[in-house]
Design a protein around this motif. Structure first.
Motif, PDB file in Angstrom:
ATOM      1  N   SER A 185     -16.263  11.510 -49.292  1.00 30.74           N
ATOM      2  CA  SER A 185     -16.413  12.759 -48.554  1.00 30.74           C
ATOM      3  C   SER A 185     -16.962  12.469 -47.165  1.00 30.74           C
ATOM      4  O   SER A 185     -17.563  11.412 -46.921  1.00 30.74           O
ATOM      5  CB  SER A 185     -17.370  13.699 -49.291  1.00 30.74           C
ATOM      6  N   SER A 186     -16.767  13.413 -46.266  1.00 31.99           N
ATOM      7  CA  SER A 186     -17.313  13.245 -44.921  1.00 31.99           C
ATOM      8  C   SER A 186     -18.836  13.189 -44.954  1.00 31.99           C
ATOM      9  O   SER A 186     -19.452  12.542 -44.115  1.00 31.99           O
ATOM     10  CB  SER A 186     -16.837  14.383 -44.015  1.00 31.99           C
TER      11      SER A 186
ATOM     12  N   SER B 133     -15.962   9.751 -39.675  1.00 30.77           N
ATOM     13  CA  SER B 133     -15.432  10.955 -40.301  1.00 30.77           C
ATOM     14  C   SER B 133     -14.106  10.624 -40.959  1.00 30.77           C
ATOM     15  O   SER B 133     -13.495   9.583 -40.684  1.00 30.77           O
ATOM     16  CB  SER B 133     -15.246  12.074 -39.271  1.00 30.77           C
ATOM     17  N   SER B 134     -13.636  11.513 -41.818  1.00 34.18           N
ATOM     18  CA  SER B 134     -12.428  11.231 -42.596  1.00 34.18           C
ATOM     19  C   SER B 134     -11.197  11.076 -41.719  1.00 34.18           C
ATOM     20  O   SER B 134     -10.289  10.299 -42.051  1.00 34.18           O
ATOM     21  CB  SER B 134     -12.209  12.344 -43.625  1.00 34.18           C
TER      22      SER B 134
END
Length: 745
Positions: A112-113, A498-499
């Motif tokens: 997850s972020s 971040s993703s």
């Protein structure tokens, strides 16, 4: 400029009629534990606790746009600290990650972020090319050469630049948009596009201004506050303190929404002893409407105001145009389109008619719709009919969720406007060409959603994203992922991973950004109430830790433009943040005064406490304009449900917790009314699939006080259900709603 003292002192008399519960501290009640948040923040930042405390005590909040200076603000005396700011604190204090962590991107897939943020700050420029397993550190010189070479090898129409609104200062927005226009394109946009662009558009059209017309202090003691599609308890928790004292002063609070927000029904304000003990009932009355039905409901309210003879005729005649041409629709159509009743519309009209003064407040429950501009126009119509403009205790307030939203657009980091919010027309282009020393491009720039469209179509060669996360902000994340992968060079400048950074591409470059507290000379932000505030540097020399390689966005984008167009180096490079403020003061007349902000506590409120003073607007004829709003029933009906996605314990796309402390809902829970659950043959906790034409979402059913016929899910998880091509006509904001079905699984 020295610090400004608050203008109002709250009453100290206890008000038991407003108490939410007789249980001390709300023991056993579903509510945020704000004191536990303080403990959690202290533990999370324990390695740099002194630095964290200096940020809280001396820095300007990089969270929502209420705008504290240290632990105080300009509205009320006393300490002002919210759990949003505490949750964001770690972004500023955590050390740099080991570059080896990003050497194998596959090892991070699926994280997850929130987990990615916890890895630490980006330590240096990092590059990944096709076939590389992950990212490799490179020098800043290599990074600049790569970006400059790619930009020089293509044409301006194949470039796009996007800036976030969380924590980014005015100085970065201003230099970024100037640098991008020096590169020959207007394709620069910021997060204001996907939150309040309909407010900017509709307010400018009706009033000649594009910001809130009043101040936060107008809340306290006014007769009526109407919150429309806004949940300040979740997004601007400090504002609950203003509501508490407004209620004590006799202000009524009405809420127009699809969900009976628990945090607006009652809230325990931690910095007010009475509220901390017994809570505060914040709202007097809830008016539930269908998702997308606000414009019809408000038009019905205006129709009822007119029928009751409650229009401020003197104000309307002296200060407005278009009232006589208003088309408000028939009652039956208004009821069907809003999902409400004539009686409910008349009830809110009665509250407005009895109020001599009032403030209308709205947020993304209004704007993130295909009809966002229409709903804002309906709000403006209502305020004008009652004369709630340009005087104390009155106003129109599009409350901002991020500290950079207001300033980002006003500094010109907007594909559809130049600094000061002026249009990109021939006259303004000539003016700025003279000010800047280069031609301002005439071709329309890409908005943020259009950047993804262009990427998907193979029409982008370079995408520079400073902060933000397209993958978790835009509708239909699967399509966004595919679009990002097609861009030959993607540059992601941010504090943390971040993703979207992990989406492979031909070349993906990561750049470490400095926080606002690390920038020499300090920076500024603009709050919801148009207050421009100086935030001093906290990490200087031995005073605090820094990521040595991190740079301010304005330095990077200015340098990049200078390398691509060396003949303009002198106008895109700035020696200091103070030099940027000097230029802003010359270029944006409303910001004259920013050049004098230099010390902690310095601020000024452009336009004064009220825009359109005494009802006189900066329009060609000095008048505000009414506008008819088209009324069309939102799509829906059995078996479909109207879905909205603005739920959860998060700050925009930054998920902060697995459970919403205001509602008790987990992130996989799907909120429906008991009536809809019975109709569907489902019960509390049942596993369900939510389907739309775009995608599906699996979750668990939760019964909630939602208007029957509607369903709410968390955001950004719910974006898989939202179509990417549905946008408002003028502002181009994505519609974050859909028609869905729910079935058990």
């Amino acid at each position: 400029m020295g610090p400004v003292t608050s203008l109002r002192k709250p009453g100290k008399r206890l008000t038991p009629r407003l108490w939410a519960s007789w249980k001390p501290f709300g023991i056993g009640e579903q509510r945020p534990n704000n004191y536990l948040e303080i403990v959690r923040a202290a533990w999370e930042n324990r390695g740099r606790l002194g630095y964290a405390w200096r940020i809280l005590r001396h820095g300007v909040c990089d969270g929502c746009a209420l705008g504290t200076r240290g632990l105080r603000d300009w509205t009320l005396d006393g300490v002002h600290l919210c759990n949003v700011r505490l949750r964001l604190l770690r972004l500023n204090t955590q050390p740099a990650l080991d570059p080896a962590v990003l050497a194998d991107a596959s090892a991070l897939a699926g994280r997850s972020s929130r987990d990615l943020r916890a890895l630490g700050r980006l330590p240096a420029p990092l590059l990944r090319r096709t076939g590389d397993p992950g990212f490799t550190p490179v020098s800043w010189e290599t990074a600049y050469d790569l970006m400059a070479r790619r930009i020089a090898a293509t044409t301006p129409d194949r470039l796009a630049f996007y800036l976030t609104s969380r924590g980014m200062p005015n100085e970065s927005y201003y230099v970024a948009q100037k640098a991008v226009r020096a590169l020959g394109t207007n394709s620069i946009d910021n997060a204001a596009r996907v939150c309040h662009s309909p407010s900017t558009s509709a307010l400018k059209q009706a009033l000649g201004v594009s910001a809130t017309t009043c101040s936060y202090r107008d809340w306290i003691g006014t007769d009526l506050i109407v919150l429309i599609g806004a949940n300040v308890a979740n997004n601007q928790p400090v504002a609950t303190k203003y509501l508490h004292y407004a209620r004590k002063a006799g202000t009524q609070v009405a809420v127009v929404n699809t969900y009976r927000e628990p945090g607006l029904e009652r809230y325990w304000v931690p910095s007010v002893a009475e509220s901390a003990l017994f809570g505060t009932r914040l709202a007097d009355r809830f008016f539930l409407v269908d998702t997308g039905g606000d414009a019809a409901f408000l038009s019905g309210v205006l129709k009822a105001v007119i029928a009751a003879g409650a229009v401020d005729r003197d104000f309307v005649e002296r200060h407005t145009t278009g009232f006589g041409e208003l088309a408000l629709g028939e009652w039956g159509d208004l009821e069907r389109a809003s999902g409400s009743t004539r009686a409910e519309m008349e009830a809110l009209a009665a509250m407005l008619g009895e109020a001599r003064r009032g403030v209308l407040v709205w947020s993304m429950g209004v704007t993130q719709h295909e009809c966002g501009e229409d709903t804002v126009r309906a709000i403006v119509n209502l305020a004008l009919a009652r004369g709630f403009l340009g005087r104390e205790g009155c106003g129109l307030m599009p409350i901002r969720g991020h500290s950079g939203v207001q300033g980002g657009a006003e500094m010109g980091a907007y594909s559809t406007a130049l600094p000061g919010g002026v249009p990109i027309d021939a006259g303004q282009r000539a003016r700025f060409a003279e000010l800047w020393g280069f031609e301002v491009p005439a071709e329309p720039g890409l908005t943020a959603p259009e950047m993804i469209d262009a990427a998907a179509a193979g029409r982008l060669d370079v995408l520079f994203s400073a902060g933000g996360n397209f993958l978790e902000v835009m509708p239909d994340p699967g399509a966004v992922r595919a679009a990002l992968a097609r861009v030959p060079l993607r540059v992601h400048m941010d504090l943390v991973p971040s993703s979207q950074m992990l989406v492979p591409g031909e070349e993906v470059l990561l750049l470490p950004a400095a926080t606002r507290y690390e920038i020499a000379g300090g920076v500024t932000e603009t709050t919801t109430e148009r207050r421009v505030i100086f935030s001093p540097p906290i990490s200087q020399g031995a005073r605090g830790p820094r990521v040595v390689a991190a740079k301010p966005e304005f330095q990077v984008l200015g340098e990049l433009a200078a390398r691509v167009r060396p003949e303009l180096a002198g106008v895109v490079r700035f020696a200091s943040s103070a030099a940027i403020r000097e230029e802003v003061a010359r270029v944006v007349p409303a910001y004259d005064g920013i050049q004098r902000l230099a010390r902690e506590g310095d601020s000024f409120q452009y336009g004064g406490p009220h825009l359109c003073p005494d009802g006189v607007c900066p329009t060609p004829d000095g008048r505000a304009g009414f506008a008819s709003v088209p009324i069309a029933a939102p799509a829906g009906g059995s078996p479909g449900l109207r879905l909205s996605t603005r739920r959860g314990k998060q700050f925009n796309s930054m998920v902060q917790a697995d459970r919403d402390s205001l509602t008790g809902a987990a992130r996989d829970e799907v909120l429906v009314s008991p009536a809809d659950a019975r109709r569907l043959g489902l019960g509390e906790g049942d596993a369900v699939i939510v389907r739309s034409p775009t995608g599906e979402l699996r979750g668990r059913l939760r019964l909630a006080p939602v208007k029957p016929g509607n369903v709410q899910v968390h955001w950004p998880e719910g974006n898989v259900l939202v179509a990417s091509g549905v946008r408002s006509p003028r502002a181009g904001i994505p519609d974050y709603n859909a028609l869905v079905t729910i079935e058990g699984c």
